[in-house]
Design an enzyme around this catalytic site. Sequence first.
Site, mmCIF file in Angstrom:
data_model
loop_
_atom_site.group_PDB
_atom_site.id
_atom_site.type_symbol
_atom_site.label_atom_id
_atom_site.label_comp_id
_atom_site.label_asym_id
_atom_site.label_seq_id
_atom_site.Cartn_x
_atom_site.Cartn_y
_atom_site.Cartn_z
ATOM 1 N N CYS A 1 -8.784 -46.014 -24.560
ATOM 2 C CA CYS A 1 -9.563 -47.036 -23.858
ATOM 3 C C CYS A 1 -8.699 -48.160 -23.294
ATOM 4 C CB CYS A 1 -10.666 -47.586 -24.749
ATOM 5 S SG CYS A 1 -10.111 -48.533 -26.190
ATOM 6 N N HIS B 1 -12.943 -51.436 -28.934
ATOM 7 C CA HIS B 1 -13.096 -50.582 -27.756
ATOM 8 C C HIS B 1 -13.270 -51.458 -26.522
ATOM 9 C CE1 HIS B 1 -13.815 -46.840 -25.670
ATOM 10 N NE2 HIS B 1 -14.876 -47.383 -25.103
ATOM 11 N N HIS C 1 -14.903 -46.145 -18.877
ATOM 12 C CA HIS C 1 -13.983 -46.209 -20.014
ATOM 13 C C HIS C 1 -13.521 -44.821 -20.408
ATOM 14 C CE1 HIS C 1 -17.047 -45.208 -23.358
ATOM 15 N NE2 HIS C 1 -17.591 -44.913 -22.215
#
Length: 195
Positions: A82, A134, A146
């Site tokens: 990510c 994240h 993402h």
Amino acid sequence: MRIAAPLAFLIAFLFAASAQASPSGTGDDLNEFLLNKGVIARIDQVRQSVGLKASELVFTSMGFLGVPYRRGGNTAETGFDCSGFVRAMYQQTVGLILPRRAEQQAAATQKIERIDLQPGDLVFFNTMRRAFSHVGIYIGEGKFIHSPKPGAQVRVENMGLAYWTHRFDGARRVQTALPHTPVLEALSPGDPTLR
């Protein structure tokens, strides 16, 4: 569209300076002053530049849909995790090198409210029982792009889904410096027209 903090400061400074220069002045005097100094044109130019960079960032990011997730990955060839994805997109389109880890990216960027999200802003989630574990790039209309997890690929998600809503950790804006211009120099406190 919201104005970047340095630009907002510049506008506030101009209002204060013009009030000092002409206490009984009208809004027309201020508009004339801003036009004469080229500030209004400069504000429009900066707004368009920021908008173009955000559009370019989102457009570039969409070109990586389907690239596989890879822990520690930084490139399309090896795959992305990510934060590696976010870092690569900003480096390729804006020329900024963000920190490597999601929590470091959160610490290095400006906190904004969810309601103020604009395309290109970063969205953070708690997916591993720790804050900012994240990160993705907001693309507009409640969606973000993402690199989600092992076995998955870069994709677009809806932030309104229960999974993401419950894990939302905050939004951040990456601040970019305003380009150096003679207009900004001319509006420095030493400028005799501001006295």
